[in-house]
Design an enzyme around this catalytic site. Structure first.
Site, PDB file in Angstrom:
ATOM      1  N   GLU A  57       8.423  43.046  18.866  1.00  9.04           N
ATOM      2  CA  GLU A  57       7.690  43.220  17.614  1.00  9.04           C
ATOM      3  C   GLU A  57       8.340  44.235  16.676  1.00  9.04           C
ATOM      4  O   GLU A  57       7.668  45.054  16.052  1.00  9.04           O
ATOM      5  CB  GLU A  57       6.238  43.630  17.906  1.00  9.04           C
TER       6      GLU A  57
ATOM      7  N   LYS B 236       4.891  29.937  18.796  1.00  8.17           N
ATOM      8  CA  LYS B 236       4.864  31.200  19.534  1.00  8.17           C
ATOM      9  C   LYS B 236       6.201  31.446  20.247  1.00  8.17           C
ATOM     10  O   LYS B 236       6.743  32.561  20.211  1.00  8.17           O
ATOM     11  CB  LYS B 236       3.719  31.168  20.549  1.00  8.17           C
TER      12      LYS B 236
ATOM     13  N   HIS C 241      -9.011  43.001  14.555  1.00 11.42           N
ATOM     14  CA  HIS C 241      -9.343  43.927  15.640  1.00 11.42           C
ATOM     15  C   HIS C 241     -10.409  44.926  15.189  1.00 11.42           C
ATOM     16  O   HIS C 241     -11.303  45.276  15.967  1.00 11.42           O
ATOM     17  CB  HIS C 241      -8.093  44.667  16.108  1.00 11.42           C
TER      18      HIS C 241
ATOM     19  N   GLU D  51      -6.594  30.993  16.858  1.00 17.58           N
ATOM     20  CA  GLU D  51      -5.205  31.373  17.098  1.00 17.58           C
ATOM     21  C   GLU D  51      -4.240  30.240  16.747  1.00 17.58           C
ATOM     22  O   GLU D  51      -3.138  30.473  16.238  1.00 17.58           O
ATOM     23  CB  GLU D  51      -5.017  31.795  18.556  1.00 17.58           C
TER      24      GLU D  51
ATOM     25  N   ARG E 232       8.214  39.084  14.866  1.00 12.18           N
ATOM     26  CA  ARG E 232       7.028  38.907  15.700  1.00 12.18           C
ATOM     27  C   ARG E 232       5.773  39.510  15.065  1.00 12.18           C
ATOM     28  O   ARG E 232       4.656  39.125  15.404  1.00 12.18           O
ATOM     29  CB  ARG E 232       7.250  39.503  17.098  1.00 12.18           C
TER      30      ARG E 232
END
Length: 343
Positions: free
Chosen positions: A225, A215, A240, A173, A229
């Site tokens: 978002e 972030k 995912h 991340e 974002r």
């Protein structure tokens, strides 16, 4: 203690870096009934360091990140006679923080909450930004809310108890933040890989500060978002799906997803091949996988359930160079060809 602030439309979060678990209760509003939602392993390892408050322990697995578990947390809140004047503290990695935040933000239409993230992944990313949620029918974070925690307390000492794979997952991340928005952080990661991986305090703190700044900056501009974002989803759209279909950890899956997205960027002549190779080299330096296993057919099926899909296209984050990213609409049929060509 270093304090940073994230100011979003739905609330403000104080980020307390270098704080200690023992000090958690000092940051809870006075004369407030507080309860804790704690990762079962964290309770075993660090229980004596936590406040003497009512607690429910949660097994931190993706299968357990469900509405059934949320109902158990609600029942715990009811047993404690928690009301809207209460306070919930989620202590653990991203899974437990997500569930604690979701339960708090929906119980009685919202109870204030805070986090004490205990994994590198949660400290660098998952505990910040106000996203809460649970999985549904095996698909990640299909049910959730946007709600900012009151504070996020980061005790770097707890990271020393993490197994190596979880440390590497956290760096996936951090590398993502560097790749999309901070070329200097990317260079810092390249130069300090050895020290960072053994959690050298000086190296880790410097890296974490820059990662948190990325972030915070993105979320403050676009909490829900709708625009910028989306850049934080770099590696996650395919990641995912990889996580679901190939039994990879979150960090491993995101690492492979970043490589595939970077290769797509090169294929579309958005980014130079040398920049893609730098990303692959950095991921390998942090012990993260960079290649897709097996055929992509199941991966494509999982992608169809992604929240970022819009009809026949998918919003994907691609790179223009290290430190600069762009959201691109990729046609699903083109994505199928890309995955077969690039794996």
């Amino acid at each position: 203690m270093k304090e940073m602030t994230l100011r979003a439309q739905s609330g403000t979060t104080r980020i307390l870096l270098d704080a200690k678990l023992e000090d958690l209760s000092k940051h809870v509003p006075p004369k407030t009934q507080a309860v804790m939602v704690v990762d079962a392993e964290v309770l075993r390892l660090h229980g004596p360091r936590l406040p003497k408050l009512p607690v429910i322990s949660i097994e931190a697995t993706e299968d357990n990140k469900s509405l059934d578990t949320i109902c158990k947390i609600y029942e715990f809140f009811m047993q404690q006679e928690l009301d809207r004047t209460g306070f919930v503290i989620g202590i653990g990695g991203g899974i437990v923080c997500d569930m604690a935040g979701f339960a708090a933000s929906t119980y009685m239409r919202g109870v204030p909450f805070a986090y004490a993230p205990t994994t590198l992944l949660a400290q660098a990313d998952a505990s910040l930004g106000g996203k809460t949620g649970v999985n549904l029918q095996g698909y990640k974070n299909q049910v959730g809310t946007f709600c900012q925690p009151s504070f996020v307390l980061m005790d770097l000492s707890v990271l020393k108890t993490l197994p190596g794979p979880q440390v590497r997952d956290g760096f996936a991340e951090i590398i993502k933040h560097a790749a999309i928005a901070d070329a200097q952080l990317f260079e810092m990661l390249e130069k300090n890989a050895k020290d960072a991986l053994v959690l050298d305090e000086k190296a880790l703190r410097a890296i974490l500060l820059r990662s948190l700044a990325v972030k915070i900056s993105v979320v403050e501009k676009d909490e829900k978002e709708a625009g910028v974002r989306r850049l934080l989803n770099f590696g996650h759209t395919l990641g995912h799906a990889i996580e679901k279909t190939q039994q990879k950890s979150h960090g491993q899956a995101v690492a492979i997803g970043m490589v595939l997205a970077a290769k797509m960027s090169v294929e579309r002549k958005m980014m130079k091949e040398g920049e893609c190779k730098r990303l692959i080299s950095l991921l390998r330096a942090y012990g993260l996988p960079t290649e897709l296993d097996g055929r992509p057919d199941a991966l494509l099926q999982a992608v169809t359930h992604d929240k970022k899909r819009a009809g026949a296209s998918l919003h994907m984050v691609l790179l223009e160079k290290i430190g600069q990213a762009k959201v691109v609409a990729v046609q699903m049929d083109k994505l199928a060809g890309d995955l077969h060509d690039l794996r």
